[in-house]
Design a protein around this motif. Structure first.
Motif, PDB file in Angstrom:
ATOM      1  N   ASP A 122       0.838  -1.203   0.000  1.00  0.00           N
ATOM      2  CA  ASP A 122       0.000   0.000   0.000  1.00  0.00           C
ATOM      3  C   ASP A 122       0.872   1.251   0.000  1.00  0.00           C
ATOM      4  OD1 ASP A 122      -2.868  -1.237   0.968  1.00  0.00           O
ATOM      5  OD2 ASP A 122      -1.174  -2.237   1.927  1.00  0.00           O
ATOM      6  N   HIS A 124      -0.261   4.288   0.763  1.00  0.00           N
ATOM      7  CA  HIS A 124      -0.682   5.141   1.871  1.00  0.00           C
ATOM      8  C   HIS A 124       0.072   4.731   3.138  1.00  0.00           C
ATOM      9  CE1 HIS A 124      -4.172   7.841   3.238  1.00  0.00           C
ATOM     10  NE2 HIS A 124      -3.353   7.711   4.283  1.00  0.00           N
ATOM     11  N   HIS A 125       0.911   5.632   3.645  1.00  0.00           N
ATOM     12  CA  HIS A 125       1.755   5.365   4.820  1.00  0.00           C
ATOM     13  C   HIS A 125       2.654   4.145   4.609  1.00  0.00           C
ATOM     14  CE1 HIS A 125      -1.570   7.502   7.325  1.00  0.00           C
ATOM     15  NE2 HIS A 125      -0.725   8.376   6.808  1.00  0.00           N
ATOM     16  N   PRO A 145      -2.959   1.735   6.229  1.00  0.00           N
ATOM     17  CA  PRO A 145      -3.144   2.040   4.811  1.00  0.00           C
ATOM     18  C   PRO A 145      -4.311   3.009   4.578  1.00  0.00           C
ATOM     19  CG  PRO A 145      -4.167  -0.050   5.306  1.00  0.00           C
ATOM     20  CD  PRO A 145      -3.547   0.427   6.591  1.00  0.00           C
ATOM     21  N   CYS A 146      -4.423   4.019   5.443  1.00  0.00           N
ATOM     22  CA  CYS A 146      -5.622   4.843   5.475  1.00  0.00           C
ATOM     23  C   CYS A 146      -5.363   6.044   6.387  1.00  0.00           C
ATOM     24  CB  CYS A 146      -6.764   4.039   6.085  1.00  0.00           C
ATOM     25  SG  CYS A 146      -6.316   3.424   7.743  1.00  0.00           S
ATOM     26  N   ASN A 147      -6.333   6.950   6.468  1.00  0.00           N
ATOM     27  CA  ASN A 147      -6.301   7.963   7.519  1.00  0.00           C
ATOM     28  C   ASN A 147      -6.606   7.289   8.851  1.00  0.00           C
ATOM     29  OD1 ASN A 147      -6.432  10.324   9.088  1.00  0.00           O
ATOM     30  ND2 ASN A 147      -8.600  10.605   8.601  1.00  0.00           N
ATOM     31  N   CYS A 149      -8.452   3.409  10.119  1.00  0.00           N
ATOM     32  CA  CYS A 149      -9.115   2.151   9.774  1.00  0.00           C
ATOM     33  C   CYS A 149      -8.652   1.104  10.775  1.00  0.00           C
ATOM     34  CB  CYS A 149      -8.780   1.715   8.341  1.00  0.00           C
ATOM     35  SG  CYS A 149      -7.009   1.645   7.975  1.00  0.00           S
ATOM     36  N   ASP A 151      -7.447  -2.240  10.314  1.00  0.00           N
ATOM     37  CA  ASP A 151      -6.937  -3.361   9.536  1.00  0.00           C
ATOM     38  C   ASP A 151      -6.047  -4.242  10.415  1.00  0.00           C
ATOM     39  OD1 ASP A 151      -8.218  -1.984   7.545  1.00  0.00           O
ATOM     40  OD2 ASP A 151      -6.629  -2.259   6.070  1.00  0.00           O
ATOM     41  N   TYR A 155      -0.411  -4.342   9.636  1.00  0.00           N
ATOM     42  CA  TYR A 155      -0.673  -2.901   9.571  1.00  0.00           C
ATOM     43  C   TYR A 155      -0.627  -2.276  10.970  1.00  0.00           C
ATOM     44  CZ  TYR A 155      -2.233  -3.680   4.756  1.00  0.00           C
ATOM     45  OH  TYR A 155      -2.298  -4.014   3.426  1.00  0.00           O
ATOM     46  N   ARG A 176      -0.169   4.229  14.292  1.00  0.00           N
ATOM     47  CA  ARG A 176      -0.742   4.650  13.019  1.00  0.00           C
ATOM     48  C   ARG A 176       0.303   4.806  11.917  1.00  0.00           C
ATOM     49  NH1 ARG A 176      -1.601   9.671  10.504  1.00  0.00           N
ATOM     50  NH2 ARG A 176      -3.353   9.691   9.033  1.00  0.00           N
ATOM     51  N   ARG A 197      -4.019  10.918  13.499  1.00  0.00           N
ATOM     52  CA  ARG A 197      -4.943  10.908  12.372  1.00  0.00           C
ATOM     53  C   ARG A 197      -5.335  12.324  11.972  1.00  0.00           C
ATOM     54  NH1 ARG A 197     -11.132   9.576  12.931  1.00  0.00           N
ATOM     55  NH2 ARG A 197     -10.996  11.053  11.206  1.00  0.00           N
TER      56      ARG A 197
END
Length: 352
Positions: A122, A124-125, A145-147, A149, A151, A155, A176, A197
């Protein structure tokens, strides 16, 4: 000789404590990110969007790199680097590579050997900061892999990897996006920065400085942030009880990235053992914050003071540079990479 581009960098705007000065160590280092120091003084530099890995060499020992070698290009955000026992390790988003005996090979570049390829891909990050710990294992973060989430592992974690056996062990979870960590010089404990976040307003939640005291412990994400800030989407009272509060709240949206315990001898005594943290700066706040290097003073493992060390990359609401990582040179001066100005700076001290 500085180029016209480097002359344009307004280093005179950088404010430092008395006795400190800043100079340009290297210019035209596209998107300079994490740095690692070789046994012979070579400064290795990763990048994110540029996809390159560089070796900076100061051949005449004047504290300005006069030779730049591109070790690799077209990699998948090779932000993270570690130098260990004569070898260079490079972390892409989804792979870790090994360049054996690299300093003795330069300017020839050894063929990279694949170390590990079981990382998520991913973007993202997905970029990484890597470092070998006092246990000889390679520490690797995997961002969310997100703002925000929920997972599953790997992750939102930091794990350690035996580069010989390929065995991976989770060190911290509920993390995060850590893009900087180091090991306490006395206790050997892992300390790390973590980016909070977005989209909870200007002032929530803070980025964090955390300390790992128990293998596998949880640091709250995505359920709760800082000590007790409930996530509006993912708060779970039972899971929030797992949260380890930070050692220090660093400020919301400052984008705390690279950090290092200062173990050099050049700076005055009050800087010995303190932590320097590069703050990349906010992108989604109504008034900008960060864009600086901060100092955290400790009393043992307790935070004693948190204050600016180097400021001036942000002028009003306009920034001309974004600090990413810090690295102590053998003489005790401090390098700071800047992925916006494509530069590496050197901060040195001389008693006034």
């Amino acid at each position: 000789m500085l180029s016209a581009a480097s002359h344009a960098l307004p280093l005179e705007k950088i404010k430092l404590p008395p006795g400190f000065s800043i100079s340009l160590y290297a210019e035209n280092v596209e998107n300079a990110r994490q740095m690692a120091l070789g046994n012979k003084g070579t400064v290795f530099v990763g990048s994110r969007r540029a996809g390159n890995v560089y070796a900076l060499i100061d051949t005449n020992q004047d504290f300005k790199a006069d030779k730049q070698i591109r070790i690799a290009s077209d990699l998948f955000m090779p932000s993270g680097l570690a130098y260990h026992q004569g070898d260079l390790y490079v972390a892409e988003v989804d792979k870790i590579w090994h360049y054996r005996d690299i300093e003795n090979s330069l300017p020839n570049i050894p063929a990279p050997e694949l170390v590990y390829n079981k990382l998520p891909n991913d973007r993202h990050h997905g970029w990484k900061n890597i470092k070998f710990g006092p246990d000889g294992l390679l520490y690797v973060p995997v961002g969310a892999p997100c703002n925000v989430c929920d997972d599953p592992l790997p992750y939102s974690s930091i794990f350690k990897l035996d580069v010989t056996t390929k065995q991976a062990t989770t060190v911290a979870q509920g993390v995060r996006n850590s893009v900087g960590f180091d090991f306490h010089p006395q206790t050997g404990e892992l300390w790390f920065t973590d980016n909070g976040r977005d989209m909870m307003g200007d002032d929530l939640p803070d980025d964090e400085l955390n300390r790992v005291t128990t293998q596998g412990q949880h640091f709250g994400f995505p359920y709760v942030h800082n000590a007790d800030v409930k996530d509006p989407e993912f708060y779970d009272a039972a899971k929030a009880k797992l949260n380890t509060p930070p050692e220090l709240n660093l400020g919301a949206h400052v984008a705390a990235l690279g950090m290092e315990f200062y173990l050099g001898k050049q700076f005055p005594a009050q800087y010995q053992g303190s932590i320097f943290i590069a703050q990349h700066g906010s992108w989604n706040r109504s008034s900008k914050v960060g864009y600086r290097v901060m100092q955290v003073t400790l009393d043992g493992s307790k935070v004693k003071e948190y204050k600016p060390f180097a400021t001036g990359w942000l002028q009003g609401e306009q920034s001309w540079g974004r600090p990413v990582a810090v690295l102590t040179l053998n003489d005790g001066s401090l390098l700071v990479s800047d992925d916006a100005a494509n530069a590496v700076y050197r901060i040195s001290y001389q008693a006034p």
